[in-house]
Design a protein around this motif. Structure first.
Motif, short mmCIF file in Angstrom:
data_model
loop_
_atom_site.label_atom_id
_atom_site.label_comp_id
_atom_site.label_asym_id
_atom_site.label_seq_id
_atom_site.Cartn_x
_atom_site.Cartn_y
_atom_site.Cartn_z
N ILE A 187 12.90 -2.00 61.74
CA ILE A 187 14.27 -1.43 61.34
C ILE A 187 15.01 -1.43 62.71
CG2 ILE A 187 15.13 0.91 61.24
CD1 ILE A 187 12.73 1.59 59.47
N ILE A 188 14.60 -1.34 63.77
CA ILE A 188 15.26 -1.42 65.08
C ILE A 188 15.76 -2.86 65.19
CG2 ILE A 188 15.24 -1.48 67.57
CD1 ILE A 188 13.35 0.85 67.47
N GLY A 189 15.10 -3.93 64.78
CA GLY A 189 15.47 -5.05 64.71
C GLY A 189 16.45 -5.59 63.80
N THR A 190 16.92 -4.85 63.01
CA THR A 190 17.63 -4.97 61.66
C THR A 190 18.61 -3.76 61.70
OG1 THR A 190 16.35 -4.00 60.10
CG2 THR A 190 16.05 -6.55 60.51
N MET A 191 18.96 -2.94 63.00
CA MET A 191 19.98 -1.84 62.95
C MET A 191 21.19 -2.17 62.57
SD MET A 191 20.27 -0.78 67.04
CE MET A 191 18.53 -0.49 67.15
N ASN A 192 21.59 -3.54 62.77
CA ASN A 192 22.97 -3.72 62.50
C ASN A 192 23.43 -4.34 61.17
OD1 ASN A 192 23.72 -3.25 65.17
ND2 ASN A 192 22.93 -5.43 65.59
N ASN A 204 22.44 6.51 43.21
CA ASN A 204 21.43 7.37 42.61
C ASN A 204 20.17 7.46 43.30
OD1 ASN A 204 23.11 8.39 40.65
ND2 ASN A 204 22.52 6.57 39.32
N SER A 205 20.06 6.26 44.26
CA SER A 205 18.83 6.14 45.01
C SER A 205 18.90 6.63 46.43
CB SER A 205 18.47 4.40 45.21
OG SER A 205 18.30 3.94 43.86
N PRO A 206 17.64 7.03 46.89
CA PRO A 206 17.61 7.52 48.46
C PRO A 206 18.09 6.35 49.25
CG PRO A 206 15.39 7.28 47.62
CD PRO A 206 16.47 7.28 46.45
N THR A 207 19.26 6.51 50.13
CA THR A 207 19.37 5.69 51.19
C THR A 207 19.44 6.34 52.70
OG1 THR A 207 21.70 6.21 50.82
CG2 THR A 207 21.13 4.36 49.71
N ILE A 208 19.08 5.39 53.55
CA ILE A 208 18.76 5.79 54.83
C ILE A 208 20.02 5.24 55.87
CG2 ILE A 208 17.22 5.89 56.82
CD1 ILE A 208 15.01 5.83 55.07
N MET A 220 17.41 -2.55 55.42
CA MET A 220 16.01 -2.58 55.58
C MET A 220 15.31 -1.33 56.11
SD MET A 220 13.73 -4.69 55.87
CE MET A 220 14.61 -6.20 55.74
N ALA A 221 15.96 -0.22 56.51
CA ALA A 221 15.47 1.09 56.61
C ALA A 221 15.31 1.61 55.18
CB ALA A 221 16.26 1.88 57.60
N THR A 222 16.06 1.26 54.37
CA THR A 222 16.02 1.94 52.81
C THR A 222 14.97 1.41 52.20
OG1 THR A 222 18.24 2.23 52.89
CG2 THR A 222 17.23 2.31 50.67
N ILE A 223 14.45 0.08 52.33
CA ILE A 223 13.32 -0.56 51.64
C ILE A 223 11.98 -0.12 52.53
CG2 ILE A 223 12.11 -2.58 51.35
CD1 ILE A 223 14.50 -4.03 51.03
N VAL A 224 12.06 -0.01 53.63
CA VAL A 224 10.84 0.29 54.45
C VAL A 224 10.43 1.62 54.22
CG1 VAL A 224 10.07 0.86 56.60
CG2 VAL A 224 11.23 -1.28 56.23
N PHE A 225 11.52 2.90 54.34
CA PHE A 225 10.97 4.18 54.14
C PHE A 225 11.10 4.89 52.66
CE2 PHE A 225 12.04 4.24 58.75
CZ PHE A 225 11.00 4.74 59.31
N SER A 226 11.63 3.96 51.88
CA SER A 226 11.60 4.46 50.07
C SER A 226 10.23 4.29 49.78
CB SER A 226 12.50 3.27 49.55
OG SER A 226 13.84 3.59 49.98
N THR A 227 9.98 4.76 48.66
CA THR A 227 8.58 4.75 47.99
C THR A 227 8.62 3.16 47.49
OG1 THR A 227 9.36 5.17 45.94
CG2 THR A 227 8.51 6.93 47.49
#
Length: 566
Positions: A187-192, A204-208, A220-227
């Motif tokens: 996530i840190i490597g793709t923070m931008n 409708n979907s949880p986003t980060i 990327m954070a949304t994919i990693v931390f989503s179910t």
């Protein structure tokens, strides 16, 4: 990650308990469904429960039926197929009815299932895409075979070196810590990589948000931390340009390695949805590449469509399921138009993966030494006869047997079934010789001893045991150590004729393919081998058939004898 497996296991466990109508652990008997307290009915209930779990998870009753027949049941007929179909239908109806009440739309029975990948509507594809579908199937077969081989070696390593409880717990902690650290580094490597929240799916979907400005989210954070389910749905339906190709490639490789490591640890961990996510990530990457090469054909080279094909290909290459998986994905996505491409990628992925090794389930079945029969006998089997695989010598009982003999045989032998022969024999030559009459099971003999169903030698049996007497202790029948006999009782006799079971026999000259067909077609557990005089010369069980396995690896075929658990 383990939701799909939990649905299957939960359905199978619940169904197995329903078939008993009792709890042996809690010592509670509801005195219901006594008719189903047999091994055959319990196996049927477990198959139906697995189908019901799949049907509830994906809203795919037909897919659940095919899954149970393709992967869950080693023997099925028309009655069992109808039984499984009814269970899947009832499961889907019950889920939709309950979900309608929870969602506030009571009576609306159109729930898509607990796992919702979203619907594909009127997704087109052209003839020139067929070679690409075949290529994706080939890629999925390669990746699936690689996954299975790595997991096989890792599992063998666990069995040899990580075989203590404290080591298993340390490995579990290491897996969890490694997963968290890698996820944050990714996530840190793709923070931008920020994107505005504008589509209905994103709303409708949880986003980060993470380090993104207000009104935007980190893809990327949304994919990693989503179910995994939500991540798969995002990969299926997000707009073109949502994901950076290099980030998607790195995520696919990392998730592939973590899933391979996680599958087999001490905790329950599923494989179905994580495998879907792996395939969806590289499948969407293929769609991005094709859209970059052919930007004017965006209506055909849709990234979400190729994410679906990649998910199907990865599943087919890993699990080697075809029919049930195709129907499950068609029912889950709601687009019958995509049925042909899904079947193409699944077929190619399975054929490609089979060239290198077996499916992940077959590999772990062999590692656990479970006597699970393949679908058909191998070519080499025609060279083997019943004499080559049967167990001998066979413990035989006479139709009227002495109680002491039965008691000693049960204490010294662990067999589940014993052949019964005619007691009119010449005892000067062989007191165990005689023509075959039937088979009696171990728990039947123990029940007869516990119930004192004895007679004197010249007497005839008058007090017959009922089926309830044999079923009352099912499924945990008491051991022979629970039986205590006096010297006088040991001199009495048991008449086995009213209780012995009719059994199929086969000639000692019969070939292995014929024997295999009988086990598969009739659902047998024991097969008695007799000679020309109908005398018992051997016994064949499913374990005897499962001992020999032909393996195919890189185009080479070899025969190996597997250890079988007891």
């Amino acid at each position: 990650m383990y939701f799909f497996n939990c649905r299957i296991h939960s359905g199978a466990i619940v169904a197995g308990g329903i078939s008993q109508g009792k709890s042996s652990s809690l010592k509670i008997d509801f005195h219901i469904l006594k008719y189903f307290r047999t091994d055959k009915h319990k196996r049927d209930f477990v198959s139906a429960g697995a189908a019901a779990g799949v049907a509830a998870a994906f809203g795919a009753p037909v897919g659940g039926v095919l899954f149970a027949l393709e992967e869950g049941a080693s023997f099925f007929n028309q009655q069992l197929t109808w039984f499984i179909f009814f269970a899947s239908m009832a499961s889907t109806f019950t889920l939709n009815f309950v979900m309608s009440a929870i969602d506030g739309h009571f009576g609306d029975l159109s729930s898509p299932g607990l796992i919702n990948f979203g619907l594909f509507k009127d997704t087109p594809y052209m003839w020139f895409e067929l070679p690409l579908f075949i290529l994706m199937g080939f890629i999925g077969g390669i990746f699936g075979a690689l996954f299975n081989q790595l997991n096989l070696r890792l599992t063998k390593f666990r069995h040899h070196y990580i075989n203590k409880n404290w080591l298993l717990i340390i490995e579990l902690i290491l897996v969890a810590a490694t997963t968290v650290v890698i996820a944050f580094l990714l996530i840190i490597g793709t923070m931008n990589e920020c994107r505005p929240i504008k589509t209905q799916l994103e709303l409708n979907s949880p986003t980060i948000q993470l380090y993104c400005p207000d009104g935007q989210y980190n893809t990327m954070a949304t994919i990693v931390f989503s179910t995994p389910e939500q991540a798969v749905r995002n990969l299926f339906h997000s707009e073109i340009g949502t994901y950076n190709p290099w980030s998607l490639l790195i995520f696919c490789i990392i998730y592939f390695c973590l899933t391979c490591w996680t599958y087999g640890v001490i905790v329950s961990s599923g494989l179905f949805i994580p495998t879907l996510l792996i395939g969806a990530s590289w499948g969407r990457l293929v769609g991005i590449i094709m859209h970059t090469i052919f930007p004017s054909s965006v209506q055909y080279f849709d990234s979400g469509k190729y994410a679906l094909f990649g998910a199907a290909s990865q599943l087919g290459g890993t699990m080697r399921m075809t029919i049930s998986l195709a129907v499950i994905l068609i029912e889950a996505t709601g687009d019958i138009v995509l049925g042909l491409p899904i079947m193409i990628v699944l077929t190619v992925a399975k054929l490609t993966g089979d060239y290198f090794n077996e499916g992940i389930f077959d590999i772990h079945i062999a590692l656990q030494s479970v006597p699970f029969l393949p679908w058909e006998s191998e070519v080499f089997a025609s060279q083997l006869s019943a004499l080559s695989i049967m167990s001998t010598p066979v413990i035989q009982l006479k139709t009227v047997e002495k109680v002491e003999n039965i008691y000693q045989i049960l204490r010294t032998e662990s067999h589940h079934g014993f052949s019964v022969v005619d007691h009119h024999t010449d005892e000067r030559n062989d007191h165990r010789a005689g023509t075959f009459q039937g088979i009696i099971l171990r728990h039947q003999l123990i029940t007869m001893l516990r119930k004192r169903n004895f007679i004197s030698f010249n007497d005839c049996l008058r007090d017959y045991l009922t089926m309830d007497d044999f079923r009352e202790s099912y499924p945990r029948h008491p051991p022979i150590e629970s039986v205590h006999l006096t010297n006088e009782e040991g001199e009495l006799y048991c008449d086995l004729r009213p209780y012995m079971n009719l059994a199929y026999t086969v000639s000692h000259r019969s070939t292995l393919p014929r024997i295999f067909s009988m086990f598969r077609g009739l659902g047998l557990r024991h097969l008695v081998v007799v000679n020309d005089k109908n005398e018992v010369v051997g016994m064949i069980t499913r374990k005897d058939l499962a001992r020999f396995r032909m393996t195919h690896k890189k185009g080479h075929t070899s025969i190996q004898e597997l250890p079988i658990s007891h």
